[in-house]
Design a protein around this motif. Structure first.
Motif, PDB file in Angstrom:
ATOM      1  N   ARG A 180      -1.539  -1.706  -6.452  1.00 20.52           N
ATOM      2  CA  ARG A 180      -1.035  -1.739  -5.078  1.00 20.52           C
ATOM      3  C   ARG A 180      -2.124  -2.218  -4.115  1.00 20.52           C
ATOM      4  O   ARG A 180      -1.875  -3.020  -3.219  1.00 20.52           O
ATOM      5  CB  ARG A 180      -0.532  -0.359  -4.655  1.00 20.52           C
ATOM      6  N   ARG A 181      -3.334  -1.695  -4.313  1.00 12.84           N
ATOM      7  CA  ARG A 181      -4.439  -2.118  -3.442  1.00 12.84           C
ATOM      8  C   ARG A 181      -4.750  -3.607  -3.644  1.00 12.84           C
ATOM      9  O   ARG A 181      -5.072  -4.319  -2.683  1.00 12.84           O
ATOM     10  CB  ARG A 181      -5.689  -1.288  -3.743  1.00 12.84           C
ATOM     11  N   ALA A 199      -2.025  -5.589  -1.934  1.00 11.83           N
ATOM     12  CA  ALA A 199      -2.192  -5.450  -0.484  1.00 11.83           C
ATOM     13  C   ALA A 199      -3.360  -6.315  -0.009  1.00 11.83           C
ATOM     14  O   ALA A 199      -3.262  -7.021   0.994  1.00 11.83           O
ATOM     15  CB  ALA A 199      -2.425  -3.987  -0.115  1.00 11.83           C
ATOM     16  N   GLY A 200      -4.463  -6.269  -0.762  1.00 13.38           N
ATOM     17  CA  GLY A 200      -5.617  -7.094  -0.421  1.00 13.38           C
ATOM     18  C   GLY A 200      -5.307  -8.577  -0.518  1.00 13.38           C
ATOM     19  O   GLY A 200      -5.763  -9.377   0.309  1.00 13.38           O
ATOM     20  N   LEU A 218       0.829  -1.214   0.000  1.00 15.66           N
ATOM     21  CA  LEU A 218       0.000   0.000   0.000  1.00 15.66           C
ATOM     22  C   LEU A 218       0.857   1.255   0.000  1.00 15.66           C
ATOM     23  O   LEU A 218       0.551   2.235  -0.685  1.00 15.66           O
ATOM     24  CB  LEU A 218      -0.923   0.012   1.217  1.00 15.66           C
ATOM     25  N   ALA A 237      -2.045   2.480  -8.680  1.00  9.22           N
ATOM     26  CA  ALA A 237      -2.746   2.605  -7.399  1.00  9.22           C
ATOM     27  C   ALA A 237      -3.682   1.416  -7.193  1.00  9.22           C
ATOM     28  O   ALA A 237      -3.756   0.842  -6.104  1.00  9.22           O
ATOM     29  CB  ALA A 237      -3.526   3.919  -7.356  1.00  9.22           C
ATOM     30  N   TRP A 238      -4.401   1.056  -8.253  1.00 13.86           N
ATOM     31  CA  TRP A 238      -5.304  -0.095  -8.172  1.00 13.86           C
ATOM     32  C   TRP A 238      -4.518  -1.378  -7.914  1.00 13.86           C
ATOM     33  O   TRP A 238      -4.933  -2.227  -7.120  1.00 13.86           O
ATOM     34  CB  TRP A 238      -6.080  -0.213  -9.477  1.00 13.86           C
TER      35      TRP A 238
END
Length: 203
Positions: free
Chosen positions: A184-185, A188-189, A87, A181-182
């Motif tokens: 990374r999320r 992370a998820g 993130l 950004a998407w």
């Protein structure tokens, strides 16, 4: 070595898990060379589990609630740490084009830690490999070592293919801030979800 062992191993290896996710993340953030380093680190992380299975230490993890829980929660914490790093775009998953020895070593060590902190792997090898060793085998440990070596070689090859494929689309993704950004999320998820699954794992 039986065909059933090779097929079963391949099914296990190609199934999405922490190693696959980490290799893909390394490929997309750092390129093809770092994806190979990630694949190597994850494969290297199999060695302690294979040794544990051969020495009977995996049986201790299977029977000792405390030992299993200690290693499991270390693994959970590390996966959550990886999610946080993804993130914040830091650590081994930071977008970086460097391929120097220090960067590669960091990627390898991270991959190694991801696998070594999963107690389910030791128990998996303890349960999986003996199925392919004949009952009257004179040298079962040598056969287990051979099977483990083949499993590791297959793991490295499959992970490298995953990584190189992801690296092919890397330039298209890192040039788009919204896509990164998407991504990374998503990573992370993914790490958080794998951490949650490990947290719920039982011996």
């Amino acid at each position: 070595m039986s065909l059933s062992f090779l097929i079963t191993s391949l099914i296990v290896i190609v199934s999405p898990g922490t190693g696959v996710l980490y290799t893909l993340a390394a490929a997309l953030t750092r390129g093809s060379r770092m994806s190979v380093a990630a694949a190597f680190g994850c494969t290297l992380g199999i060695v302690p589990h294979l040794a544990a299975a051969m020495l009977g230490l995996a049986a201790v993890l299977h029977t000792s609630a405390l030992a299993f829980a200690a290693l499991k929660w270390l693994g959970v914490l590390y996966l959550l740490y990886m999610a946080w790093q993804a993130l914040r775009q830091r650590g081994a998953l930071a977008v970086d084009s460097r391929v120097d020895a220090r960067s590669a070593a960091k990627v390898v060590v991270t991959g190694f830690l991801i696998n070594i902190l999963n107690p389910k792997l030791s128990i998996f090898f303890l349960a999986f490999l003996p199925q392919f060793i004949a009952a009257g085998e004179a040298h079962p440990l040598l056969v287990m070592l051979e099977l483990g070596g083949v499993f590791m070689a297959m793991t490295f090859a499959v992970f490298v293919v995953y990584g190189l494929f992801a690296a092919k689309v890397r330039e298209r993704i890192i040039s788009r801030p919204a896509a990164m950004a998407w991504l990374r999320r998503a990573f992370a998820g993914g790490f958080a979800a794998l951490g949650a699954r490990l947290a719920l794992a039982e011996r």
